[in-house]
Write a protein that holds these residues in place. Sequence first.
Motif: not given
Length: 177
Positions: A56-58, A61-63, A65, A105
């Motif tokens: 799942s993405v916060s 939308g920060s991740a 990757v 994620l």
Amino acid sequence: CDYHYNVEHGDGPPPDPHARAACDSRGRCELKGMGPQLVLVPEAAGMAAVSGMAGSVSADGSADVKLVLGPAVELCGRVIDPAGQPVAKTWVTGHRGYIMMQGGLESISPIKVANATDSDGRFVLATIAQRGLRVDVNAQGFPPWSKSVTPDGSELLIQLESGLGLPGMVYGPDGKP
């Protein structure tokens, strides 16, 4: 835009992606319109996914990757029955193993690859990284077959077993056959 479990399990190939993004010369990319659950797998000509990401993405939308590619190989093989006859039109899948997602994620092994056998029982699992993977065959009328293999350029011969017979009776709600 799906749960890792849904994409990884079941016969047949994984579903087509909901979105694709091209990377710039520094490897940067951006996907738009993604759902809260996603599976990310890199691809490039002559390359295969060594690792992807899923989960799942916060809400913002920060991740972080990070997707990794490596040289691609093919795993070729043939599925036969106990008498040595080809087993046609059955799915052969290969994957690096299942993981339990903890939340957020996370890095994952590449998504499975799958292909159906042809009339001679032959299959090709293409665009895989040259690392060990588990190969599974679930052919109608035979017990499941599974083995960990490392692609080495030779053909993998899979001979299915007969399995056991199990007689029984089916009764209706009135207790009669």
